[in-house]
Design an enzyme around this catalytic site. Structure first.
Site, PDB file in Angstrom:
ATOM      1  N   THR A  63      -5.155  -7.300   4.808  1.00  0.00           N
ATOM      2  CA  THR A  63      -6.433  -6.641   5.030  1.00  0.00           C
ATOM      3  C   THR A  63      -7.538  -7.696   4.837  1.00  0.00           C
ATOM      4  OG1 THR A  63      -7.735  -4.660   4.567  1.00  0.00           O
ATOM      5  CG2 THR A  63      -6.741  -5.755   2.656  1.00  0.00           C
TER       6      THR A  63
ATOM      7  N   THR B 155      -3.772   7.930   9.312  1.00  0.00           N
ATOM      8  CA  THR B 155      -3.463   7.797  10.730  1.00  0.00           C
ATOM      9  C   THR B 155      -2.338   8.716  11.184  1.00  0.00           C
ATOM     10  OG1 THR B 155      -1.881   6.085  10.168  1.00  0.00           O
ATOM     11  CG2 THR B 155      -4.098   5.343  10.718  1.00  0.00           C
TER      12      THR B 155
ATOM     13  N   GLY C 127       0.842  -1.200   0.000  1.00  0.00           N
ATOM     14  CA  GLY C 127       0.000   0.000   0.000  1.00  0.00           C
ATOM     15  C   GLY C 127       0.872   1.242   0.000  1.00  0.00           C
ATOM     16  N   ASP C 128       0.238   2.411  -0.190  1.00  0.00           N
ATOM     17  CA  ASP C 128       0.954   3.700  -0.217  1.00  0.00           C
ATOM     18  C   ASP C 128       1.999   3.771  -1.323  1.00  0.00           C
ATOM     19  OD1 ASP C 128      -0.445   4.320   2.154  1.00  0.00           O
ATOM     20  OD2 ASP C 128       1.124   3.372   3.351  1.00  0.00           O
TER      21      ASP C 128
ATOM     22  N   THR D 242      -5.959  -0.018  11.327  1.00  0.00           N
ATOM     23  CA  THR D 242      -6.231   1.420  11.328  1.00  0.00           C
ATOM     24  C   THR D 242      -7.476   1.723  12.164  1.00  0.00           C
ATOM     25  OG1 THR D 242      -7.572   1.250   9.337  1.00  0.00           O
ATOM     26  CG2 THR D 242      -5.232   1.763   9.035  1.00  0.00           C
TER      27      THR D 242
ATOM     28  N   HIS E 213      -5.452   7.945  -0.206  1.00  0.00           N
ATOM     29  CA  HIS E 213      -4.684   8.272  -1.410  1.00  0.00           C
ATOM     30  C   HIS E 213      -4.363   9.759  -1.336  1.00  0.00           C
ATOM     31  CE1 HIS E 213      -5.478   4.609  -3.445  1.00  0.00           C
ATOM     32  NE2 HIS E 213      -6.701   4.874  -3.838  1.00  0.00           N
TER      33      HIS E 213
ATOM     34  N   GLY F 113       1.588   5.079  -4.193  1.00  0.00           N
ATOM     35  CA  GLY F 113       1.369   6.240  -5.060  1.00  0.00           C
ATOM     36  C   GLY F 113       0.268   5.961  -6.078  1.00  0.00           C
TER      37      GLY F 113
ATOM     38  N   ASN G 102     -10.185   3.047   5.177  1.00  0.00           N
ATOM     39  CA  ASN G 102      -9.118   2.717   6.118  1.00  0.00           C
ATOM     40  C   ASN G 102      -7.726   3.092   5.624  1.00  0.00           C
ATOM     41  OD1 ASN G 102      -9.870   0.689   4.247  1.00  0.00           O
ATOM     42  ND2 ASN G 102      -8.525  -0.779   5.235  1.00  0.00           N
TER      43      ASN G 102
HETATM   44  P1  GDP Z   1      -1.560   5.441  -2.368  1.00  0.00           P
HETATM   45  O1  GDP Z   1      -2.362   5.029  -1.175  1.00  0.00           O
HETATM   46  O2  GDP Z   1      -0.962   4.281  -3.088  1.00  0.00           O
HETATM   47  O3  GDP Z   1      -2.303   6.358  -3.260  1.00  0.00           O
HETATM   48  O4  GDP Z   1      -0.301   6.245  -1.839  1.00  0.00           O
HETATM   49  P2  GDP Z   1      -0.263   7.425  -0.772  1.00  0.00           P
HETATM   50  O5  GDP Z   1      -0.957   8.593  -1.289  1.00  0.00           O
HETATM   51  O6  GDP Z   1      -0.659   6.910   0.557  1.00  0.00           O
HETATM   52  O7  GDP Z   1       1.304   7.644  -0.662  1.00  0.00           O
HETATM   53  C1  GDP Z   1       2.067   8.040  -1.682  1.00  0.00           C
HETATM   54  C2  GDP Z   1       2.828   9.283  -1.275  1.00  0.00           C
HETATM   55  O8  GDP Z   1       3.792   9.575  -2.224  1.00  0.00           O
HETATM   56  C3  GDP Z   1       1.946  10.520  -1.218  1.00  0.00           C
HETATM   57  O9  GDP Z   1       2.470  11.387  -0.240  1.00  0.00           O
HETATM   58  C4  GDP Z   1       2.114  11.113  -2.612  1.00  0.00           C
HETATM   59  O10 GDP Z   1       1.849  12.514  -2.675  1.00  0.00           O
HETATM   60  C5  GDP Z   1       3.540  10.837  -2.858  1.00  0.00           C
HETATM   61  N1  GDP Z   1       3.967  10.636  -4.214  1.00  0.00           N
HETATM   62  C6  GDP Z   1       3.388   9.905  -5.207  1.00  0.00           C
HETATM   63  N2  GDP Z   1       4.220   9.842  -6.264  1.00  0.00           N
HETATM   64  C7  GDP Z   1       5.340  10.520  -5.920  1.00  0.00           C
HETATM   65  C8  GDP Z   1       6.589  10.760  -6.569  1.00  0.00           C
HETATM   66  O11 GDP Z   1       6.850  10.313  -7.676  1.00  0.00           O
HETATM   67  N3  GDP Z   1       7.519  11.485  -5.882  1.00  0.00           N
HETATM   68  C9  GDP Z   1       7.300  11.990  -4.638  1.00  0.00           C
HETATM   69  N4  GDP Z   1       8.252  12.691  -4.053  1.00  0.00           N
HETATM   70  N5  GDP Z   1       6.138  11.760  -3.988  1.00  0.00           N
HETATM   71  C10 GDP Z   1       5.189  11.032  -4.625  1.00  0.00           C
END
Ligand code: GDP
Length: 425
Positions: free
Chosen positions: A238, A303, A12-13, A128, A41, A15, A38
């Site tokens: 999950t 969180t 997860g997380d 979470t 993005h 991007g 939970n």
């Molecule tokens: P998701 O749940 O897969 O959508 O991912 P998240 O949003 O939880 O986490 C991804 C994090 O990386 C977020 O803070 C985004 O703004 C950031 N992000 C996504 N792509 C990039 C990237 O190429 N470079 C940087 N520096 N941040 C990125």
């Protein structure tokens, strides 16, 4: 035109929000098919920075219809809060359709999630505490409340009473808390149902018609392959499938319609919560990567918890791409690594004296040690670059090595959190 899935190759997380937001420019529909509110993005575009938890990531395009499919764990309070937060920031009310078969996350699910983590103490799962495990447990036990149930008070009350019988015994005798009352919950749900009414429809029919007329559909996964309950790091997984294959089920789409699967992976590893993370690093090196990662450090959207950090794990990511059935990969956060002289990459796991590139089962993974290779760093800011050929040679090499290790073409390289900071190969 076919259906494209955007799904996580890791924990997860990765991007996915950014990738879905970028790809949604060409979509008519963006669909959530599993999970609930939970995990978040993060989306950064010309309108600002947004954290979406339950709304599909197409809400920033006025022409996109956003769909919450039957497989989603729907928390109505969170849904309305998110809608209000968007409109309060001047975003026009998104086009939204909610499946009449989606099931409702009740306050009691959240309460049980919290009470259970508290009871488990050191053995907790790092939930979470959004009620997701108790919600899907009820769904499997046939005790769930479907959206359509909200519009029949008698049926709603009967369904709630059935769902609460055993829970009230546990509340009283296991957790020593007051019992909950079905009528009070029904009254609250009744109010929310009125606000929900204009969005409710048979989304599977809607999507089938869209497929038949060739309209582009994007389905977005939540979390990542390694959190899948069947294939992931169970029990630190999950409670619904995080795989693109499940999109057919959770969204109600013909399986053969999903022809393009973009597996999203980060240029390093991050994971929120408990569970195995073989290439994990701790101490100052981890602190530095955590601070530099993402758009403002690696902290959970939902969180605020610091994410655990590690080097890119090719064993886990190859496995994650395989499970997703990836036709292509998106490598995000490449810009973040621009400060390192040398970049370790986990290419295999050492287990009991032998080396493997196959992702082990949970009973064994605890003894796995990362086998690290070092790649040269590029020591440059690449966040303004939009063409692969213009990346420094060592950055190109890093991408090509990863592509080789995960056995999936890396089609997208993200070099910053903004929508535009994307290289398409
Ligand atoms: P998701 O749940 O897969 O959508 O991912 P998240 O949003 O939880 O986490 C991804 C994090 O990386 C977020 O803070 C985004 O703004 C950031 N992000 C996504 N792509 C990039 C990237 O190429 N470079 C940087 N520096 N941040 C990125």
């Amino acid at each position: 035109m076919s259906v494209t899935a955007v799904a996580g190759a890791n924990w997860g997380d990765e991007g996915k929000g950014k990738m879905t937001d970028a790809l949604a420019a060409d979509a008519s529909f963006v669909v959530r098919f599993q999970g609930g509110s939970n995990a978040g993005h993060t989306i950064i575009n010309s309108l600002g920075k947004f954290a979406l938890r339950i709304l599909p990531s197409g809400v920033f395009y006025p022409g996109v219809t956003n769909v919450i499919g039957p497989g989603v764990a729907l928390n109505l309070t969170d849904l309305f809060q998110e809608l209000d937060a968007l409109t309060a920031r001047g975003i026009s009310e998104p086009r939204l359709k909610v499946s009449d078969r989606a099931q409702i996350v009740l306050p009691i699910h959240k309460q049980f999630d919290e009470l259970e983590e508290e009871r488990l103490g050191d053995r907790r799962f790092g939930s979470t505490k959004s009620g997701i495990a108790p919600f899907y447990a009820d769904k499997a036990a046939k005790l769930g409340i479907q959206v359509a149930d909200l519009y029949d008070q008698k049926r709603l009350l009967e369904r709630l009473e059935a769902a609460l019988t055993a829970k009230n015994i546990l509340l009283e005798h296991l957790y020593h808390k007051p019992r909950v009352n079905a009528q009070l919950i029904a009254a609250e749900l009744g109010k929310q149902a009125e606000r929900l009414r204009p969005y409710v429809c048979n989304t599977s029919e809607l999507l089938l018609q869209a497929v038949r007329s060739g309209r582009p559909i994007l389905v977005e996964g939540q979390l990542g392959a390694l959190r899948d309950p069947d294939h992931g790091i169970y029990p630190f997984s999950t409670s619904s499938s995080t795989l693109a294959g499940y999109a057919a089920v959770g969204a109600g789409l013909p399986p053969h319609a999903i022809t393009r699967i973009v597996a999203v992976t980060k240029a390093y590893s991050s994971s929120v919560g408990e569970g195995p993370l073989v290439s994990e690093i701790v101490g100052p090196a981890a602190e530095e990567l955590r601070r530099r990662g993402g758009d403002s450090g690696e902290y959970g959207v939902n969180t605020g918890r610091p994410r655990r950090i590690g080097w890119f794990d090719a064993v886990a990511t190859r496995y994650g791409c395989m499970l997703q059935g990836a036709t292509e990969a998106a490598l995000t956060n490449l810009d973040v690594l621009g400060y390192l002289d040398k970049i370790p990459v986990c290419t295999a796991y050492g287990i009991n004296g032998s080396s493997t590139t196959q992702f082990p089962v949970s009973a064994i993974i605890g003894s796995a040690k990362p086998v690290l290779d070092e790649l040269p760093g590029w020591k440059a800011d690449i966040s303004h670059i939009r063409k692969f050929d213009e990346l420094p040679p060592h950055a190109q090499n890093y991408v090509l090595q990863i592509e080789n290790l995960i056995e999936v073409p890396v089609r997208f390289i993200s070099v910053g959190p903004d929508r535009e900071q994307l290289i398409v190969r």
